[in-house]
Write an enzyme that holds these catalytic residues in place. Structure first.
Site, PDB file in Angstrom:
ATOM      1  N   GLU A 124       0.840  -1.145  -0.076  1.00 45.12           N
ATOM      2  CA  GLU A 124      -0.214   0.021  -0.049  1.00 45.12           C
ATOM      3  C   GLU A 124       0.802   1.302  -0.026  1.00 45.12           C
ATOM      4  O   GLU A 124       0.640   2.336  -0.670  1.00 45.12           O
ATOM      5  CB  GLU A 124      -0.872   0.034   1.031  1.00 45.12           C
ATOM      6  CG  GLU A 124      -1.639   1.257   1.474  1.00 45.12           C
ATOM      7  CD  GLU A 124      -3.049   1.365   0.985  1.00 45.12           C
ATOM      8  OE1 GLU A 124      -3.136   0.419   0.068  1.00 45.12           O
ATOM      9  OE2 GLU A 124      -3.798   2.286   0.984  1.00 45.12           O
ATOM     10  N   ASP A 125       1.877   1.426   0.696  1.00 46.25           N
ATOM     11  CA  ASP A 125       2.452   2.501   1.219  1.00 46.25           C
ATOM     12  C   ASP A 125       3.724   2.781   0.364  1.00 46.25           C
ATOM     13  O   ASP A 125       4.606   3.736   0.281  1.00 46.25           O
ATOM     14  CB  ASP A 125       2.633   2.719   2.737  1.00 46.25           C
ATOM     15  CG  ASP A 125       1.410   2.893   3.261  1.00 46.25           C
ATOM     16  OD1 ASP A 125       0.484   3.270   2.704  1.00 46.25           O
ATOM     17  OD2 ASP A 125       1.449   2.403   4.457  1.00 46.25           O
TER      18      ASP A 125
END
Ligand code: MN
Length: 737
Positions: A90-91
């Site tokens: 996700e990051d």
């Protein structure tokens, strides 16, 4: 940041990591430690330039999530790795393929699931609902996705202080709406109550602080009370050589607050601020007897409240919870809840799913647990894709209900249902087809309608008819997701099939007017009837709610205002005029069935005439002609006062159409009476019942049945057959209002 501070940070990260390994150690196998180390290093590297809002290095978060997984949920290596890496896709730059290459398919799928359900959305938006649905979809994949997600949410809630206020509110409301009930349903009691407490901390900070203060202030006297209370029990149990621990457990802040607000009472008035928990150390085969032995000891000293005995050992809750609860009167005159359970039960109660599995593996004989049944049910619901996400979440919330009732099949098989479930819910629980065909039920041998609410201990037998079909009204008393989903599916099907009939009618009517069914004409029609979708339009035509005759009128173009039938008929003359205009013949009689396309008419709901009845038509001011029976209770008034609006009416051939009629049956009750009645109606005569309600008192049997018949002959035949049943004394038609 000074060099020293940076060094200190690094040391702290290592400390956390070692703590994690220490807790995981007892169950690590082969290369597990190595792989965990690899995941940790990789996560640390990926997040190296990121800091949390609080200022600390980001890696603290995945480490903490992994720690929760091990320590508080009892998960193993796969979950630890997934937790450590849960935010990298996700990051950071890392891709799911990288994860798969390094850690294999299982971990990759879990992280993929977690990535898909990231983000926070406002409560009640379809986006949030969709998100939630996605999360539940992962249940069928791997339940660990949800467990790691709960750990992630718990840590975020624990560190919510550093977030801006609006984010705090959003995250905590989502927590109370979805995550806390989900944790509850998965049997994770400690996580559930911590999430609830944290919700309160951010949503009602003042009240929260107040309650915390009061709990602390009342601690000393409470501890004294607990000591006095358990003292004799402790002595007695020790005498019997039982291994046990006793705790006085305070209630959660949230549950105290809940009680205060729901009962509008002050903190001092909440009497059950804590519960006494007695935990036994016993081998599995002695658990039940041991717990009841303790119950016996407790109630030797304190008088139990007979209404408050809960035996979740013989019948565990469907989330796996097992315990024996009783509420007893203390020597100082207050009620105290005592929970009796074994170490195994306690661990399952606190840690839920994972602990459950741990015990299950060692006990091959145990049957499918309630939780697994629940998960397979969720899966079943999820596999139907046509429900909208919001609808789905609402339905699903029903299945998260805390309260459960236990009911039985005729053969004595136990079924668990949410509190408030109806007989129809039970039918759907057995099989969705049984639900769809359900016309009534026998509860404890007594006949009840399908909306009858069930209670724990009821024995339920379902009555079905092949002609039964789900209808919209069912949604008002069916609460299980399984049932609601099935009904909604069916209604959609019904709408589709009515619409496809409607489409044929539209096509035919347009053809008669030498028009084609193309998008231009369809637009004109939608405009004319002020509708947005073609499906709705076809559906209304198919259902007879739109007069097919009006369809042709788009030819004479839309400038002319639509002449509605209601305006056309104010009296009998205008009716005769129209008949002459359309059919060319002069008559003063309405032919029910044949004149469908010419005039608008409907059967009066006050007397529900059926073919064969003596009837008349009454020109109503707004709804066209209403057909009443001559012996309708309203007939005298209509005929005498409004003679000029009465039209003669006659039935013509009506095939394949059913009409609603009511029958009252009276007689002396006997065993098997109801079966005979329903058998004649639904099996022998293949009549579809709408409802059936029976009362039996002092041996007298009094029932009313609403059913669909073709005509009076049909009804007469049915009446005769019913009269021939042994014990039946009277069968009479009644008006359905
Ligand atoms: Mn996270």
């Amino acid at each position: 940041m000074t060099e020293f501070e940076i060094e200190e940070e690094k040391r702290e990260i290592l400390r956390q990591y070692r703590k994690l390994l220490r807790h995981a150690k007892p169950f690590l196998k082969d290369d597990d430690a190595k792989i965990i180390k690899k995941a940790f290093k990789m996560s640390q590297e990926a997040h190296k330039n990121m800091r949390r809002r609080s200022g600390e290095p980001y890696i603290f978060h995945p480490l903490a999530v992994a720690q929760i997984c091990v320590e508080e949920i009892g998960l193993g290596t796969t979950s630890i790795i997934s937790a450590l890496l849960h935010d990298v896709v996700e990051d950071t730059e890392m891709e799911i393929e990288d994860i798969e290459r390094h850690f294999g398919k299982k971990v990759a799928r879990i992280i993929d699931g977690l990535t898909k359900i990231s983000g926070v959305f406002d409560y009640g938006t379809s986006q949030q609902a969709e998100n939630f649905r996605k999360m539940l979809l992962t249940l069928s994949d791997d339940v660990r996705v949800i467990l790691v997600k709960l750990a992630d949410r718990l840590h975020n809630m624990r560190t919510l202080d550093s977030m801006p206020r609006h984010k705090q509110l959003r995250v905590s409301s989502e927590t109370i709406y979805l995550y806390a009930p989900l944790a509850h349903r998965l049997g994770l009691y400690s996580i559930k109550s911590e999430l609830e407490d944290l919700f309160l901390k951010y949503s009602e900070p003042v009240k929260y602080a107040e309650i915390v203060d009061k709990i602390n202030a009342s601690k000393a006297p409470r501890d004294r009370f607990v000591r006095n209370f358990i003292n004799p029990i402790q002595k007695e149990l020790s005498k019997r050589d039982l291994k046990f621990t006793i705790k006085g457990r305070p209630k959660s802040i949230y549950s105290i607050w809940n009680k205060m607000t729901s009962q509008e009472i002050g903190f001092e008035k909440v009497y059950d601020l804590f519960a006494i928990r007695i935990i036994l150390d016993l081998p599995p085969e002695m658990e039940k007897a041991g717990c009841w032995q303790v119950y016996s000891v407790v109630t030797d000293y304190y008088q139990p409240n007979p209404d408050r005995l809960r035996d979740w050992i013989s019948t565990p809750k469907s989330n796996g919870y097992e315990s024996l609860h009783t509420t007893v009167m203390s020597k100082t005159g207050t009620w105290v809840e005592v929970q009796i359970r074994t170490k195994r039960m306690d661990e399952i109660a606190e840690k839920g799913y994972a602990a459950h599995w741990k015990y299950k593996e060692s006990d091959q004989s145990s049957t499918e647990s309630g939780l697994e049944i629940w998960i397979s049910k969720v899966r079943e619901i999820l596999e139907r894709e046509n429900a909208s996400a919001i609808e789905f979440v609402d339905d699903f919330k029903h299945s998260l209900f805390n309260e459960e009732i236990f009911v039985f099949t005729p053969k004595g098989e136990l079924k668990k249902l949410p509190g408030g479930a109806s007989a129809l819910d039970f039918a759907f629980e057995i099989h969705s087809e049984i639900g769809a065909r359900c016309i009534g039920a026998k509860v404890n041998q007594k006949l009840v309608p399908i909306n009858h609410k069930l209670k724990t201990g009821d024995q339920v037998e379902i009555l079905t008819s092949n002609k039964q079909k789900p209808n919209e009204g069912w949604l008002s008393f069916v609460i299980t997701s399984k049932g609601r989903t099935r009904i909604k599916d069916e209604l959609k099907e019904q709408k589709k099939s009515a619409a496809s009939e409607g489409r044929e009618i539209v096509k035919r009517k347009l053809k008669q007017a030498k028009l084609e069914l193309n998008s231009e004409n369809l637009d004109k029609l939608l405009n004319r009837f002020n509708l947005k979708s073609a499906l709705d339009f076809y559906y209304l035509v198919g259902k007879g709610k739109i007069d097919p005759k009006d369809i042709k009128k788009i030819k004479s173009n839309s400038e002319k205002p639509r002449k509605s039938i209601q305006q056309t008929y104010s009296d009998i003359e205008s009716f005769q005029r129209t008949i002459k205009e359309v059919t060319g013949e002069k008559r003063d009689q309405l032919l029910i069935g044949e004149d469908m396309d010419i005039v608008q008419y409907s059967l009066a709901p006050c007397c529900n005439p059926i073919p064969g009845d003596d009837v008349f038509g009454f020109v109503s001011t707004h709804e066209g002609i209403k057909i009443h029976r001559i012996n309708c209770p309203n007939a005298t008034e209509l005929l005498s006062k409004h003679g000029h609006r009465v039209v003669k009416a006659k039935w013509t051939s009506q095939s394949e159409v059913s009409f609603l009629a009511g029958l009252k049956i009276r007689g002396t009750d006997r065993v098997g009476m109801m079966n005979d009645v329903t058998k004649i109606i639904s099996s022998e005569l293949k009549v579809n019942m709408r409802s059936i309600a029976i009362e039996s008192e002092n041996g007298i049997f009094d029932g009313s049945i609403q059913l669909y018949v073709q005509n009076t002959k049909h009804l007469e035949m049915l009446t005769k057959k019913l009269e021939n049943i042994e014990g039946v004394e009277e069968v009479a038609r009644f008006d359905i209002h």
